[in-house]
Each structure stands twice: as C-alpha cells, then as structure tokens.
Design a protein around this motif. Sequence first.
Motif, short mmCIF file in Angstrom:
data_model
loop_
_atom_site.label_atom_id
_atom_site.label_comp_id
_atom_site.label_asym_id
_atom_site.label_seq_id
_atom_site.Cartn_x
_atom_site.Cartn_y
_atom_site.Cartn_z
N GLY A 17 0.50 -5.07 -18.54
CA GLY A 17 -0.57 -4.26 -17.99
C GLY A 17 -0.22 -2.82 -18.23
O GLY A 17 0.91 -2.48 -18.55
N GLU A 18 -1.24 -1.96 -18.10
CA GLU A 18 -1.00 -0.55 -18.40
C GLU A 18 -0.31 0.14 -17.24
O GLU A 18 -0.22 -0.41 -16.14
N SER A 19 0.16 1.36 -17.48
CA SER A 19 0.94 2.03 -16.44
C SER A 19 0.07 2.22 -15.21
O SER A 19 -1.12 2.47 -15.30
N GLY A 20 0.68 2.09 -14.06
CA GLY A 20 -0.02 2.28 -12.80
C GLY A 20 -0.73 1.06 -12.30
O GLY A 20 -1.38 1.11 -11.28
N CYS A 21 -0.63 -0.07 -13.00
CA CYS A 21 -1.37 -1.25 -12.55
C CYS A 21 -0.60 -2.03 -11.51
O CYS A 21 -1.05 -3.07 -11.06
N GLY A 22 0.60 -1.58 -11.15
CA GLY A 22 1.29 -2.19 -10.03
C GLY A 22 2.41 -3.13 -10.42
O GLY A 22 2.94 -3.83 -9.57
N SER B 45 2.98 7.00 -14.68
CA SER B 45 2.39 6.41 -13.48
C SER B 45 2.27 7.45 -12.38
O SER B 45 2.18 8.63 -12.63
N LEU B 46 2.27 7.02 -11.19
CA LEU B 46 2.18 7.86 -10.01
C LEU B 46 0.93 8.74 -9.99
O LEU B 46 1.00 9.96 -9.88
N GLY B 47 -0.18 8.12 -10.13
CA GLY B 47 -1.42 8.76 -9.75
C GLY B 47 -1.85 9.96 -10.55
O GLY B 47 -2.66 10.75 -10.09
N SER C 77 5.55 -2.47 -11.43
CA SER C 77 6.84 -2.12 -10.82
C SER C 77 6.81 -2.34 -9.32
O SER C 77 7.75 -2.89 -8.75
N VAL C 78 5.74 -1.89 -8.68
CA VAL C 78 5.67 -2.00 -7.23
C VAL C 78 5.72 -3.47 -6.80
O VAL C 78 6.38 -3.82 -5.84
N THR C 79 5.06 -4.34 -7.55
CA THR C 79 5.10 -5.76 -7.24
C THR C 79 6.54 -6.25 -7.13
O THR C 79 6.92 -6.88 -6.15
N ASN D 150 -8.94 3.54 -10.29
CA ASN D 150 -8.43 4.36 -9.22
C ASN D 150 -8.13 3.42 -8.05
O ASN D 150 -9.00 2.74 -7.55
N LEU D 151 -6.87 3.41 -7.65
CA LEU D 151 -6.46 2.43 -6.64
C LEU D 151 -6.76 2.89 -5.21
O LEU D 151 -6.60 2.14 -4.26
N ALA D 152 -7.17 4.17 -5.10
CA ALA D 152 -7.43 4.68 -3.76
C ALA D 152 -8.76 4.12 -3.26
O ALA D 152 -9.75 4.07 -3.99
N GLU E 228 0.83 -1.20 0.00
CA GLU E 228 0.00 0.00 0.00
C GLU E 228 0.86 1.24 0.00
O GLU E 228 1.99 1.23 0.50
N PHE E 229 0.28 2.31 -0.51
CA PHE E 229 0.90 3.62 -0.33
C PHE E 229 -0.10 4.47 0.43
O PHE E 229 -1.29 4.46 0.13
N ASN E 230 0.43 5.18 1.39
CA ASN E 230 -0.44 5.99 2.21
C ASN E 230 -0.08 7.45 1.99
O ASN E 230 0.93 7.93 2.49
N PRO F 51 8.28 5.42 4.70
CA PRO F 51 7.01 5.69 4.07
C PRO F 51 7.22 6.40 2.74
O PRO F 51 8.34 6.81 2.49
N PRO F 52 6.18 6.54 1.92
CA PRO F 52 4.77 6.29 2.11
C PRO F 52 4.37 4.83 1.88
O PRO F 52 3.25 4.46 2.18
N GLY F 53 5.29 4.02 1.32
CA GLY F 53 4.90 2.66 0.97
C GLY F 53 4.94 1.73 2.17
O GLY F 53 5.61 1.98 3.17
N1 LIG Z 1 6.61 6.01 -4.32
C1 LIG Z 1 5.27 5.98 -4.49
N2 LIG Z 1 4.47 6.79 -3.76
C2 LIG Z 1 3.15 6.76 -3.92
N3 LIG Z 1 2.48 5.98 -4.80
C3 LIG Z 1 3.21 5.14 -5.56
C4 LIG Z 1 4.65 5.11 -5.46
N4 LIG Z 1 5.10 4.20 -6.34
C5 LIG Z 1 4.00 3.69 -6.97
N5 LIG Z 1 2.87 4.24 -6.49
C6 LIG Z 1 1.50 3.94 -6.92
O1 LIG Z 1 1.35 2.54 -7.05
C7 LIG Z 1 0.56 2.22 -8.19
C8 LIG Z 1 1.27 1.17 -9.04
O2 LIG Z 1 2.39 1.76 -9.65
P1 LIG Z 1 3.45 0.97 -10.52
O3 LIG Z 1 3.80 -0.32 -9.88
O4 LIG Z 1 4.54 1.91 -10.81
O5 LIG Z 1 2.65 0.64 -11.85
P2 LIG Z 1 3.24 0.07 -13.23
O6 LIG Z 1 4.65 -0.35 -12.99
O7 LIG Z 1 2.36 -1.06 -13.53
O8 LIG Z 1 3.12 1.16 -14.22
C9 LIG Z 1 0.28 3.51 -8.92
O9 LIG Z 1 -1.04 3.91 -8.66
C10 LIG Z 1 1.22 4.50 -8.30
O10 LIG Z 1 0.59 5.75 -8.22
#
Ligand SMILES: Nc1ncnc2c1ncn2[C@@H]1O[C@H](COP(=O)(O)OP(=O)(O)O)[C@@H](O)[C@H]1O
Lengths: 314, 681, 299
Positions: free
Chosen positions: B41-46, C6-8, B48-50, B281-283, B13-15, B61-63
């Motif tokens: 998947g499209e940008s923002g689908c998670g 990305s990033l919202g 990279s974060v995965t 919207n992931l929020a 999660e990101f807070n 934080p924020p993650g």
């Molecule tokens: N450092 C961060 N701070 C806040 N939100 C983040 C951060 N990194 C990624 N996110 C959020 O996590 C979600 C997934 O992002 P990401 O994994 O980069 O997507 P992808 O790689 O599929 O394009 C996005 O909604 C993004 O806004």
Amino acid sequence: MTQFIIQRIYQTVIVLFILSLFCFLLIHMIPGNPVLTILGDEATPEEIRMLTEELGLDRPLPMQYLSWLGGVVQGDLGTSIIYREDVKDLILKRLPPTVHIGITSFIISIVAGVPLGVIAAVKRGGWIDGFITTSSNFSMAIPNFWLGILGIYLFALNLGWLPVQGYVSPTEDFWASQRYVIMPSLVLGLSTMAILARQARSSMLEVIRQDYIRTAISKGIKTRVVIRKHALKNAIIPVVTIAGLMLPNIVGGSVIIEQVFNVNGIGRLVLQSVFNQDIVVVQGCLIVLAIAVAAANLLVDLSYGYFDPRIRYK
Amino acid sequence: MEHLLDVKNLSTEFNIDGTHLKAVDDVSYHIDKGEIVSFVGESGCGKSVTHMSGLQLIPTPPGKITGGEVIYKGIDLLKLKPDGEEIRKIRGGEIGFIFQEPMTSLNPVLTIGEQIMESIILHLKVGRAEARRRTIDMLKKVGIPDAESRIDDYPHQFSGGMRQRLMIAMVLSVNPKIVIADEVTTALDVTTQAQILELLRDIVKSMDTSLILVTHNLGVVARYAERIYVMYAGTVVETGTTKEIFNNPRHPYTIGLMNAVPRLDDPKDKKLVPVEGLPPNLANKKDQCPFLPRCVFRTEECHSSPAPSLNEVREGHAAACYVDVSKVQNNNIVEDEVASSMIVGEQEKPIINEPALPEENLLEVNHLKMYFPVTKSIFKRKVGEVKAVDDVSFYLKQGETLGLVGESGCGKSTVARAILRLYNPSEGEINFQGQDISKMRKKVLRPLRRNISMIFQDPFSSLDPRQTAESVVGEPLIVHNLVNNRNEYTQRVDELFRMVGLDPALKNRVPHEFSGGQRQRIGIARALASEPSLIVCDEAISALDVSIQAQIINLLESLKEQLNLSYLFIAHDLSVVRHISDRVAVMYLGRIVETADWETLYDNPKHPYTKALLGAVPIPDPFIEEEREHVVLKGEVPSPLNRPTGCSFHNRCPIATPECKTIDPSLSEIEDGHEVACINI
Amino acid sequence: MRTDTSLGKNEVIDSPPQRKELKRFLKVFLGRKIVIFFGLILLAVIFTAIFAEQVAPYDPYAQNLGNALQPPSAENLLGTDSLGRDVLSRVIFGARTSLIVGIISVSLAASIGVVIGLIAGYFGGIIDSIISRLIDAIIAFPAIILALAIGAVIGAGMWTVILALTIGLTPSYARVMRGQVLTVKEQEYIKASEVIGANNIRIMFKHVFPNCISPIIVLITLNLGVAILAEAALSFLGVGITAPQAAWGAMVSEGQRYLVSNPNLSFAPGVCVLLIVLAFNMVGDGLRDALDPRLRGSI
Ligand SMILES: Nc1ncnc2c1ncn2[C@@H]1O[C@H](COP(=O)(O)OP(=O)(O)O)[C@@H](O)[C@H]1O
Ligand code: SF4
Ligand code: SF4
Ligand SMILES: [Mg+2]
C-alpha cells in the motif's frame, strides 16, 4: 579526533587574539588624552610625561601592542596606576575566592540541573515536570543580586544560619569556608542550573522521539534501561555545548556576587578599578578572565570527544 | 488450524489537535509459521501503525489502540501492560521489528556489538562472552566483512546497506518466530535492495521464521511474498496468495496500482494509467468505501452503502468491494475512458509520426569533470579529491529525452547541477545551444537560464514555504521580464496552472497546503514558465507515491509532445527511465559505462553493471519472477575518494579478468549508437 | 520512491493560507493560559511605562527629607526612600527606564546581528570565517565585564548600558541568523530560484530572509528579558543608570543599606525585575511554540 582538537585550539587562539586586541585598545578608546583622564586636571606636565612613558603611549600602536602582548605572555601585566602594585600580584591575590566560588557554582549547576531536566523529561506532563519547569522559569528571571540580598536577609540576618558576608579560604578553616561559600555559589549558579535543566529536558524529549529509541524499545528493553543506556548518552551532548556557553555567565556573575557578598575576588577588583579608572588593572583582569574562560571552554569542547563517538572517530 | 499470529479487528487512532485520525481501521490478518507475507500500500495507508500497534509500540498519546485482539500463542498482546515483563519477552524476543530508516535506527553512541549483544543477553540469557561470540557469528552470517574487528565499531562507520544488515543481525540473533520488516529497503539502491532481501529471505527460510514484508513496491512483493494484504486508508482491501492476486486482482485499488507502475517488461508504448485523485484523508473518516472518490468502478450502491468489508471471492482470496470487477464489461458501469483502459489493461498510445530530430545538438557535454576537494584541518589543506563526475560526455537533441540512471552517489545529480551551474565544473565543456556555458560568469549566464529549467526531487523542499503557489510559478516571469503587466502575469500564471492540471483557483495557497503530487505539478509549472527548451528532471518523481508517479509521468510525456521539450531525465528507477527515455546512459562511479537507445540498452545490455542493475529490478509479476534467475551483485559501490584502479567496476564485476585491474576502459562504440566501457565484450 | 512521506503531509486544507496560518498560530499561542497571563502583565507594564506621569501618584524625583524611610502606608503604598521619595512612583518610572534600555539595545542588536548573520551565512568563505570568529570572541566574553570595561572608558550612564548590551547581544542574532541561513540556503527552493536566474539580492530578501525570521522574533522577546536583567545588574553595580534617574537595579542597591529596617526598598524593585523578565521569557516561549513547532525546546 586530533583534527578536532587542533581545530578547537586554533579557534581558541584566534578568539584570544581578538580579545587581547580589544583589551589592549581599551586604553586608546578613552576619549581625549587617556593620561589626562586618568590623572585628572591637576596633573603636572612631569606626571603626564611619566605616565605616558610608563604606558608606552608615545610609541607607534603596533609596537605598543606587541610589547604589551609580550608582557602578557611572560606574565607581566603592568603596574596599577592607583595601587602602584604589580597587576599580576594583585590578581593572584584576588584569584582564589573567585575560582573557588565559580567552580563550586558551576559544579552545582551541572550536578543539579542536568538530572532535574532529565527527570522532568521522563515525567513530562506530570506535576514533577510542571514544578521543575516553573522553578527553572523563575530561576532564569530572578536578578541574582537581588536574590543574594534576599538570601542575606533571610538566612543571615533573620535566621542567622550563615555568615552575612565575606570569604574564608578553605586552607584557613575548611568548614567555615563552606559556610561562606555555599550561598554565593548557589545564587551564582542558579540561572545556569535552570538553563541546563531546560536544555537537558528538551534534548531528552528530542532524543526520546528518535528512531533508535524506538528500535531499543522494540527489542524488549525496559523503559528505565532505555532511558539510562540509550537516551541519556545522546541527550547529554547538546547539554555539554550549553554548559560551555554558560561559563562567561558564571564569570560575569561573579562580579555581582562578590559585590553583594563582599568577597574580595577578581570581580570586585575589576569593579573597583573601573571606578578608579585604573585601566591597567582592568586590562589585566580582562585578559586573565578571557584566557580562563577560553581555556575552560576548550576543556568542555574536548569533552565532546568523550561523549560523542562520531567526533572521536573522525 | 491455529495461526502463529492472529489479529482481529485491530483499530488505532491518532488524536492530534482534536482531529481523530483513523490510522488503522478494523484490520484483521494472520501469519502462519515460516510464511512470507507482504503488506502493500502507499505511504500513510497504515502499514507501519498496524504492525507497531500489535507490539504496543505506538506513542501514546497521541496514538491509541481503540479495539481488537492480537493473539500470539494464545495470549492477547493488547491486554498486556505496555512495559511489562510479558510483552517485553515477546517484543524483540519472539517478534522482531526491522525499521525503514537504517541511518537513524541504530543508536549512534553505542557500538554495534553492544547493541546486538544487549538483545542476546536479554532474551537468550547468556553471558557476555557467549553473546559476543554469537554476535560475531551473526555478523558473519549477514555478510559483514571482518566481523571480529568491526563488532566494536559505531553505526556511523557503516554504509546504509551495511546498517540494514546490522539491523537484520540484531533482530535475528535471538531466533524470533516472526520478523516484521517495515520498508527495509526503501532507502536503499536496487542492487543493495536485492542483496538485503535475498539475505533476509535466506535467513528466515533457514530458521523457519515468518517474515512480514511491509512495502509499497509491487515488484518486491511479486518476487518474495507468498501471501499479500493490500492496504488502503487504514483498511485491508484485498488479500490472497501472491499469484492469485496478481492473476486475478479483484479490488479496484489493486488493479489501479498494477496499472500505474511501469515495468521493465512493458511494451514501450504502454500508457500508464494513474489512479486519479488524491490519497485518502484519514481524519474524520466517513463510513463509506474509502476508495470511492478515486474509484472508476463505483456504482450507486457504493455511494449509499457503508464501507464494504472483506468478502471471500474465492478460496483464500477476499476483497472489500461491492462490485465484482471481473464481471464488469466495457460499457455498463464504466464512467469514462480511463476506466475502460483499466480493464483492457493497457491502451495503445496514439502513434504520432515522430518528427525527425534536428541535426545539431541542443546540449553537448564534453569531458565534464567535477571534482570536489577534500580538505583537512583548519588550513584547508587539500588532501584529496572526490571525483564525483569524471569525464562524462553526452549529447541531447531538441525534442529528445535522455535518461541518466545509476545508483545513489554515482554522480547523476552532480551532472545535473553542473549543467545548471549550481556547481562550477572542474573541467570540460557544456555547450548549450552552441555556447559553452561551463565557465561563463554567473551574471552573463543569468539571461540564458531562461532556456534551461529544472524539476527537483523533493516536492516538499523545492518550493519556498513562504510564497504562494502563484508567486512560485510566476517567479521566472518576473525574473526574466516575460510579462508586461499584472494582467498578462495573471493570465500566464493561470495558463501554466491549467497546463499542469491544477485549478488556478488554488493559486493563493502556500505549498504545504497541497499534496505531494500537486506540489510536484507546481514545480513543473514553474519549470515551464520561461518556455525553456531543456528541462533537467532530477529524480522528479522519486518522492511520490506510485499512483501519483504515473500521473506525473503522463503529464511530463504529454507536455513534451505539446511543447517539443527536451528532458534530461535523471532517476534511479530503471523501469521509469525505460518508460520515458529515448536514449539512456548508465553511470557508475562518476562515469558513463554504457549508453544506447532505450530498446538496445534494455533488451541487449552489454556492460556487466547494466546487466546486474537490470537483474536486480524486481518485476511486479510473480510468474515471471519465478522464472528469473536472481544474480545478486556482490559488494558495495566504492567511495569515489579511492576509486579502484583500472576498470572501477572490477572488484564487483562477475566477468572481470586480471587485466581489468590495470586497464581503464573508455566508452567505445560497439554498434551504431551503442557505446560500452568494458574490455571484455 | 525512496522517501516514505507519511505523517499527514498529504492533506489538502481548504481555508485560505494566511487565515489558516494565523489561526494555527493564535490557537497555539493563546492556547496556553499562562502565556495569556504574562502577555497581559507585559501589556500592563508597557502601558504604565508610557503613561508613567499619569499613573504615578507622586513626582519620583521630589525629595522630602522630613518624610524619609517611611514604611508602606496609605499615602506611600511602598513607603519612601532615604531621600523621602515615593518608592511606588520611582518603581513606576523605573519600568520606563528598563523598557527604554531593553527596547533600544535589543532593536539595535537585532538589526545589526541579523544583517551580519545574513551576510556571513549567505556568502560564506572568508567573510564568514572572520565574522564567526568575532562572534565567538564576543560570546566567549562575559557581557557584564564587557559593560564594565566600556564603563571604565566612557563612564557610567544609560548609553554605556545600551552600548554594552548592543555589543553583547548582537552575536546571538548573528549566530542564529547565520545558522538559519546556512540551513535555508541548502534547501532546494533556493537552488530552484538560482536555476531560474534570480540574482543574489532577490534570493536573499525574497526567499532566504523570510524563512529565517521566526527564531529571530523569539530571540528578540527572550532578549528583552535578558537586557532588562543586565541593565538592572549594571545599575545595581553603579555602572548603569545613574542617580537621580529611577532604575530598579540602582534602587535595590540603595535599599541594601536599609535592609534590616526597610526591606521593601530592595524587595519591591527586585520583584518588578523578576516579573517583567519572567513575562518576556514566557511570552517568548509561547511565541516559539506557536511560530514553529519544530523549534520547541530550542534556543
Ligand atoms: N506518531 C504519529 N502521530 C500522529 N499520526 C501518526 C503517527 N504515526 C502515524 N500516524 C498517521 O497514521 C497514518 C498511517 O501511517 P503509517 O502506518 O505510517 O502508514 P504507512 O506505514 O502505510 O506508510 C498516517 O496518516 C499517519 O499520518
Ligand atoms: S465498493 Fe464501490 S467504490 Fe469501493 S472500491 Fe468497490 S466499486 Fe469502488
Ligand atoms: S572492464 Fe573488466 S571489470 Fe570492467 S566491466 Fe568489463 S569485465 Fe568487468
Ligand atoms: Mg511506513
């Protein structure tokens, strides 16, 4: 790199040219007849004629400027109206304490300010960060003349640890000299130190967010090494810029510090000459300080080449 | 069998300012030794974060990693201390990470040798001399010429493609077991992309390393991946082998993606089927199928049930969907006509009898040259010229679309900007509606600007952040006095909003309150406002996600039909250009090297560069990709500062002959309307 | 598809834009207690300065040599100075002096600097070169010494201080504005307006200017502190505000002679300078974070 150096030197020359023009014109900015203003109302026509001639005010303006500039280049800064002394000698005599205190305070502010800022950034959010940030906020807001007086009151008058006022040259008595110099230098350098700490903190925070830091971490490097090897070198670059911009601050502050601590340096010379309306001395000091600041700034700029390979290899 | 990497129920999660963003939501996957697995998947689908979560690379934080296990060699990586000895050994040493942005991912103040050696010394425990030797070997392996001398260079002395090679060298120099390549070619051109991916694949295969290929490009997936995970809104929605997924996609989102991208082998009249609606919207996510608002297969059950989890539909193939889309017939659940076309796969565009094009040219560019002086030192001494556009000629008729393709830096945008007189052309004519505007004074030109508009690449920077959408769209009306009063203005703005498929009720918002696709619609509405006859689209859809790209392409096509517009359509994506253009011109190093109608150009390309470009574009179909020969164009685009003598392509051309070094070929017609600049065809 | 946006950036927000912007601004700005605290101090000082006559217990100029150099007492909370004037009242009137000097010089510097920076940045070329070198020259020169030089020419006084500060501060605005304009000018929305056919004036004022203004607002706040500090220093040196007008710097200087017997003569006005400058700095920092998160830590 050569190109970068040439460009910086060229810019410095232009800046000096503009400042020299300003110094030169100073005398002409005096409302009314400058000679009358300088000599006062009781001046005889003979005195007026002599001073006019001495100042070269009877010649056309560009000619005046050129001969004045020619003098400056050869080290001839004219003769003081009040002291009837060669301005160059006057300045040379007063230069050492100013340079001594100025350089000491600049070094202190860098050596203390930058590490403090880096520590604050690394520990961001913690109490160390809070302490450093708050102190630097205060340090930037404290009037240095007041801080100086406060210091005298506390360390000299009450505790008797340090001499009240004055200056002793290190060639005369090295240790005594340090005791005289330490407080003025600290007071003079405090705000610069605070500004450098703030800048170091924020540029460090900026760098930590960069992709290449993420790369370094993803390689499995220790955080400490990442900070020292990867982040610091990048973060320092904007700090160098700000350090250069702080030089005029130090020079300007020396006027105040010298007044507070009763040091007979250039700053006081300027101040006394202002009160004496000794325009020739003011002019001389101004141009010398301008050259000093510009030269120091040039050095700072050139040190970029050392810090930033992108400039070195351009 | 035990997997090399086994991830179970990972959540991150990101807070931010009190809102919880579930970037990764209960994701499970595994990687086996030597596999190439793709995450799409499209940008923002998670995506990279995965992968960053697994190595604890998330900024906290924020993650915050809120749950799950990442098992590698029997150890749960999430249980290790984030900066501890153990995880650092795995991070970089066993699992390497290559990031998207080659330009910013290397430290600018350290030499590349230092950065690579650092890894080797740390993980392989060898001395500096040995590390240096290995670094040089590795640099050679990834194709850096003069490795011995370049090892002491700094990153800024390398091009983007080269820097990505350096990243590969850095990560692979320590023989990791897994390499995560996160959108490593997204910022690169097609030919460079092909070079890099081929290189990466060859190296990992030779070292028996597993590769996780994170991408949004279905073509890349089809060409390189063995298995796929499709991600949407922080969850894995479908997984299986590449062939199985492409053959038998079972999640509506996967199907939607496949129908939304134009392909090089599409029938021309295929209508793209965009995935309607907005990205998720992931929020504050609800426990519901995340694709529900955009899904055309949804049923009552989807509304009332919690989010579906992955369900095996066949051996090794799982999808997170309640509906068995393979059984859905044309009419039972289908809600609208779009859905039916999704099932059929493609829909014939209504064949309209294209009106004959007019005789005279709307736009005629003759021998356009755009040189930028390169000055040195303070005295602005001219030391050379960048010949960004060097003798380019083409024409465009009313109602026609001319596609201009080529890799970045070849001068496409410069042509556009010269036509719009954002630059003053160095030489040549630009005849627009019969008048030469190339040297016209800006003041005189201003009223004529009404007739030419532009749509920009970046939907985020091309709209003034301080203006409302209304004043953005209405600006041309005011500048050219096209309306008489407030009332007319409002009406016209509303009309424009509706034309581009936006609700006029949104017009008081500022741009950053719209999504990327919506913003691009605003940009289009602005371009239409003055009723131009020509619209220059400079990479107008490149910054958008694939599902949104299709929406915008369809919009541009239908507007063209309605308003009889002409487009100069500039793009680097050859499939998109093919889809939208009537005629196409290919540029290389400031020149047009081949031009023809779209069909001839794509089916019968003559210039070796055109052939190479087309060969480098991966087709989103693993079966076709298996058959295709992958010829990779060698070398990099030379700098326009020192253009090679003779044919400027000769140093990369596979069929170059000695004469090519001296003879500078010009465009010559080889058949009606098909011109090529090459002496060897 | 080259940029992975990305990033919202994609969320669509529902409340109307102005309100939303304002809400975010207030949330960040008022979110920090320290900023509120110093904001209140500033308001109090401004109030005191405006209503100095009503707030001050005595006439700040009324001398009473018989009652000179008194320590703090119930009648004179901060004691009296060498001429028997009430120190508290003089401190209160000193606030007015400081604020007047600060506000006038900063407004002048900001207006001139912003216009100069806008012109230099927007038109570029030779105009830009000339302006940039002038800016370099002034910035390279210590402002205090500049003020002294002006003082030498036209004598000490409030207007000397204002003139010197205006000259000294103008370049910072010009430089920031120029930098902003150069950045904004390269944005595609400026090109878009040009393509539409908008003329220079429209582009400059409708598009460039509004997008450049945030850091200027921050700079104004921070510079008010700088100006007050500099005015105090000049008055301390005797080049600034002259007797009998109450000015903090001059009061510190007068008090210096009685440092041992009556330290509060110097301490009280110094604390005032410290506080008000600190307040402006903190509010400026708060504004910067709230107006534009990207600027955090800059300037
Ligand atoms: N450092 C961060 N701070 C806040 N939100 C983040 C951060 N990194 C990624 N996110 C959020 O996590 C979600 C997934 O992002 P990401 O994994 O980069 O997507 P992808 O790689 O599929 O394009 C996005 O909604 C993004 O806004
Ligand atoms: S569960 Fe329902 S809404 Fe979700 S993807 Fe499947 S059909 Fe669509
Ligand atoms: S002219 Fe020669 S080098 Fe150029 S494209 Fe043709 S064959 Fe290749
Ligand atoms: Mg990503």
